[in-house]
Design a protein around this motif. Structure first.
Motif, PDB file in Angstrom:
ATOM      1  N   ALA A 171      29.736  45.115  41.159  1.00  0.00           N
ATOM      2  CA  ALA A 171      29.338  43.915  40.420  1.00  0.00           C
ATOM      3  C   ALA A 171      30.338  42.791  40.629  1.00  0.00           C
ATOM      4  N   HIS A 172      29.816  41.590  40.817  1.00  0.00           N
ATOM      5  CA  HIS A 172      30.633  40.424  41.150  1.00  0.00           C
ATOM      6  C   HIS A 172      30.529  39.359  40.062  1.00  0.00           C
ATOM      7  N   SER A 173      31.672  38.751  39.719  1.00  0.00           N
ATOM      8  CA  SER A 173      31.697  37.576  38.864  1.00  0.00           C
ATOM      9  C   SER A 173      31.016  37.841  37.516  1.00  0.00           C
ATOM     10  N   LEU A 174      30.123  36.945  37.086  1.00  0.00           N
ATOM     11  CA  LEU A 174      29.401  37.150  35.837  1.00  0.00           C
ATOM     12  C   LEU A 174      28.644  38.475  35.849  1.00  0.00           C
ATOM     13  N   GLY A 175      28.226  38.909  37.036  1.00  0.00           N
ATOM     14  CA  GLY A 175      27.521  40.187  37.155  1.00  0.00           C
ATOM     15  C   GLY A 175      28.354  41.365  36.692  1.00  0.00           C
ATOM     16  N   LEU A 194      32.378  52.426  39.098  1.00  0.00           N
ATOM     17  CA  LEU A 194      32.087  51.028  38.803  1.00  0.00           C
ATOM     18  C   LEU A 194      33.130  50.205  39.547  1.00  0.00           C
ATOM     19  N   VAL A 195      32.660  49.314  40.397  1.00  0.00           N
ATOM     20  CA  VAL A 195      33.560  48.469  41.188  1.00  0.00           C
ATOM     21  C   VAL A 195      33.278  47.021  40.795  1.00  0.00           C
ATOM     22  N   THR A 196      34.221  46.395  40.111  1.00  0.00           N
ATOM     23  CA  THR A 196      34.058  45.002  39.702  1.00  0.00           C
ATOM     24  C   THR A 196      34.962  44.123  40.555  1.00  0.00           C
ATOM     25  N   VAL A 197      34.431  43.011  41.035  1.00  0.00           N
ATOM     26  CA  VAL A 197      35.190  42.110  41.907  1.00  0.00           C
ATOM     27  C   VAL A 197      35.032  40.679  41.412  1.00  0.00           C
ATOM     28  N   GLY A 198      36.148  39.927  41.415  1.00  0.00           N
ATOM     29  CA  GLY A 198      36.104  38.546  40.936  1.00  0.00           C
ATOM     30  C   GLY A 198      35.624  38.448  39.512  1.00  0.00           C
ATOM     31  N   SER A 199      36.082  39.361  38.654  1.00  0.00           N
ATOM     32  CA  SER A 199      35.532  39.479  37.309  1.00  0.00           C
ATOM     33  C   SER A 199      36.252  38.610  36.287  1.00  0.00           C
ATOM     34  N   PRO A 200      35.481  37.986  35.377  1.00  0.00           N
ATOM     35  CA  PRO A 200      36.079  37.235  34.267  1.00  0.00           C
ATOM     36  C   PRO A 200      36.242  38.075  33.002  1.00  0.00           C
ATOM     37  N   LEU A 201      36.098  39.391  33.091  1.00  0.00           N
ATOM     38  CA  LEU A 201      36.117  40.259  31.920  1.00  0.00           C
ATOM     39  C   LEU A 201      37.410  40.177  31.118  1.00  0.00           C
ATOM     40  N   GLY A 202      38.512  39.779  31.750  1.00  0.00           N
ATOM     41  CA  GLY A 202      39.784  39.748  31.053  1.00  0.00           C
ATOM     42  C   GLY A 202      40.073  38.468  30.289  1.00  0.00           C
ATOM     43  N   ILE A 203      39.179  37.495  30.319  1.00  0.00           N
ATOM     44  CA  ILE A 203      39.407  36.235  29.602  1.00  0.00           C
ATOM     45  C   ILE A 203      39.136  36.474  28.130  1.00  0.00           C
ATOM     46  N   ARG A 204      40.186  36.516  27.328  1.00  0.00           N
ATOM     47  CA  ARG A 204      40.116  36.995  25.957  1.00  0.00           C
ATOM     48  C   ARG A 204      39.086  36.269  25.083  1.00  0.00           C
ATOM     49  N   THR A 235      37.155  50.608  39.210  1.00  0.00           N
ATOM     50  CA  THR A 235      38.103  49.867  40.041  1.00  0.00           C
ATOM     51  C   THR A 235      37.818  48.376  39.905  1.00  0.00           C
ATOM     52  N   ASN A 236      38.820  47.611  39.519  1.00  0.00           N
ATOM     53  CA  ASN A 236      38.674  46.160  39.425  1.00  0.00           C
ATOM     54  C   ASN A 236      39.552  45.485  40.474  1.00  0.00           C
ATOM     55  N   LEU A 237      38.952  44.608  41.272  1.00  0.00           N
ATOM     56  CA  LEU A 237      39.662  43.908  42.335  1.00  0.00           C
ATOM     57  C   LEU A 237      39.585  42.407  42.091  1.00  0.00           C
ATOM     58  N   ALA A 238      40.734  41.747  42.164  1.00  0.00           N
ATOM     59  CA  ALA A 238      40.808  40.300  41.961  1.00  0.00           C
ATOM     60  C   ALA A 238      41.595  39.681  43.104  1.00  0.00           C
ATOM     61  N   ALA A 239      41.090  38.606  43.649  1.00  0.00           N
ATOM     62  CA  ALA A 239      41.773  37.937  44.754  1.00  0.00           C
ATOM     63  C   ALA A 239      42.744  36.893  44.226  1.00  0.00           C
ATOM     64  N   ALA A 240      43.867  36.785  44.894  1.00  0.00           N
ATOM     65  CA  ALA A 240      44.797  35.708  44.584  1.00  0.00           C
ATOM     66  C   ALA A 240      44.070  34.382  44.815  1.00  0.00           C
ATOM     67  N   GLY A 241      44.134  33.490  43.860  1.00  0.00           N
ATOM     68  CA  GLY A 241      43.443  32.212  43.999  1.00  0.00           C
ATOM     69  C   GLY A 241      42.018  32.204  43.492  1.00  0.00           C
ATOM     70  N   ASP A 242      41.521  33.352  43.003  1.00  0.00           N
ATOM     71  CA  ASP A 242      40.173  33.402  42.440  1.00  0.00           C
ATOM     72  C   ASP A 242      40.251  32.904  41.001  1.00  0.00           C
ATOM     73  N   VAL A 243      39.787  31.691  40.762  1.00  0.00           N
ATOM     74  CA  VAL A 243      39.947  31.090  39.435  1.00  0.00           C
ATOM     75  C   VAL A 243      38.969  31.651  38.412  1.00  0.00           C
ATOM     76  N   VAL A 244      37.895  32.313  38.864  1.00  0.00           N
ATOM     77  CA  VAL A 244      36.981  32.948  37.923  1.00  0.00           C
ATOM     78  C   VAL A 244      37.616  34.211  37.344  1.00  0.00           C
ATOM     79  N   ALA A 245      38.313  34.948  38.200  1.00  0.00           N
ATOM     80  CA  ALA A 245      39.056  36.134  37.754  1.00  0.00           C
ATOM     81  C   ALA A 245      40.415  35.674  37.225  1.00  0.00           C
ATOM     82  N   LEU A 246      40.394  34.958  36.109  1.00  0.00           N
ATOM     83  CA  LEU A 246      41.617  34.366  35.566  1.00  0.00           C
ATOM     84  C   LEU A 246      42.651  35.428  35.229  1.00  0.00           C
ATOM     85  N   VAL A 247      42.207  36.561  34.686  1.00  0.00           N
ATOM     86  CA  VAL A 247      43.099  37.679  34.368  1.00  0.00           C
ATOM     87  C   VAL A 247      42.890  38.736  35.435  1.00  0.00           C
TER      88      VAL A 247
END
Length: 290
Positions: A171-175, A194-204, A235-247
């Motif tokens: 699942a990507h982003s809002l997904g 469950l593989v989440t990429v570019g996720s905003p789930l950590g934005i409190r 597994t959660n993957l976040a790219a450096a510079g991905d502003v959607v995945a703030l956390v």
């Protein structure tokens, strides 16, 4: 049913399940190859859970005065707070982006909304993204998190795609928010990865605190429900510079059993296919299928 279910992110209103799967599948195959697991899954094993059309306005003939989204349409406090977060993150990751003088100005000054959108449009992250598209993305996130009818429709689309044979959800982003909530609501599912990429789930305040089921109030920090049984690997993957995945690291909010990784996606930091081609993503998918 599909062994691998993919869940797209925001801004896919004019796409479709077949079109998105056609883009995701080659990237996923490359990621599996990087993980030295080629041939583990075939294209026929992969399904795309699509909900973008739920956010696409019905077509109509234009009348005098009709205009696309503008900065004046960013009125909701949630939209402004999310925009402020994107601006801060873009400025930290891209030296070419002028940082906001004070993020709280977005809460009350329409002119600063225009400044934020202008700054983001010149960033590497939002390069070639039209202003009206950025505003539409803000409204899509807000609609999912605050409109019960929209939330139920979107979650139902994902839940219907996850079957008895499904072992991996990517699942990507809002997904990733949608997939997480859908899995929490399916306690008997057989998903092993469950593989989440570019996720905003950590934005409190904006995302995590609005999850359903609501995080449990334990100790100093609330904890999100684990979206499966003890056999599920997340597994959660976040790219450096991905502003959607703030956390970038979700472990403090969902538990140390969550596997967290940081990638380098180059200038396409939030692009789903850039995540899928990485060996870490390929390995997470392979682990769920092995």
């Amino acid at each position: 049913m599909a062994r691998v279910v993919c869940v797209h992110g925001m801004g896919q209103q004019v796409q479709g399940e077949d079109r998105l799967r056609a883009a995701w599948w080659p990237a996923m195959s490359d990621g599996l190859r990087r993980a030295e697991a080629p041939g583990l899954v075939s294209e026929s094993d992969v399904a795309m859970s699509f909900f973008g059309d739920l956010f696409r306005p019905a077509g109509r003939m234009l009348s005098a005065g009709d205009l696309p989204w503008t900065a004046r349409d960013v009125e909701d406090p949630l939209e402004r707070e999310l925009l402020a977060g994107w601006w801060r993150a873009a400025a930290e990751a891209d030296p070419g982006v002028v940082p906001p003088d004070a993020a709280d100005t977005l809460a009350s000054t329409p002119r600063s909304v225009q400044a934020a959108l202008r700054a983001l449009s010149g960033s590497r992250f939002f390069a070639n993204v039209a202003l009206r598209a950025m505003v539409a993305d803000l409204k899509q996130v807000r609609a999912y998190l605050t409109d019960d009818k929209v939330r139920e429709q979107v979650r139902s689309r994902v839940a219907e795609t996850i079957g008895a044979d499904t072992r991996v959800v990517v699942a990507h982003s809002l997904g990733s928010v949608v997939a997480y909530e859908a899995l929490c609501a399916l306690p008997e599912h057989g998903v092993r990865a469950l593989v989440t990429v570019g996720s905003p789930l950590g934005i409190r305040h904006l995302v995590f605190d609005r999850l359903r089921p609501a995080p449990a109030a334990t100790g100093k920090q609330p904890q999100g429900l684990w979206p499966g049984g003890r056999d599920l690997v997340w597994t959660n993957l976040a790219a450096a510079g991905d502003v959607v995945a703030l956390v970038k690291d979700l472990r403090p909010l969902f538990g140390e059993q969550l596997r967290s990784g940081v990638l380098n996606n180059g200038t396409h930091a939030h692009d789903a296919t850039s995540y899928l081609t990485d060996a870490l993503c390929g390995q997470a998918i392979a682990d769920g299928l092995a």
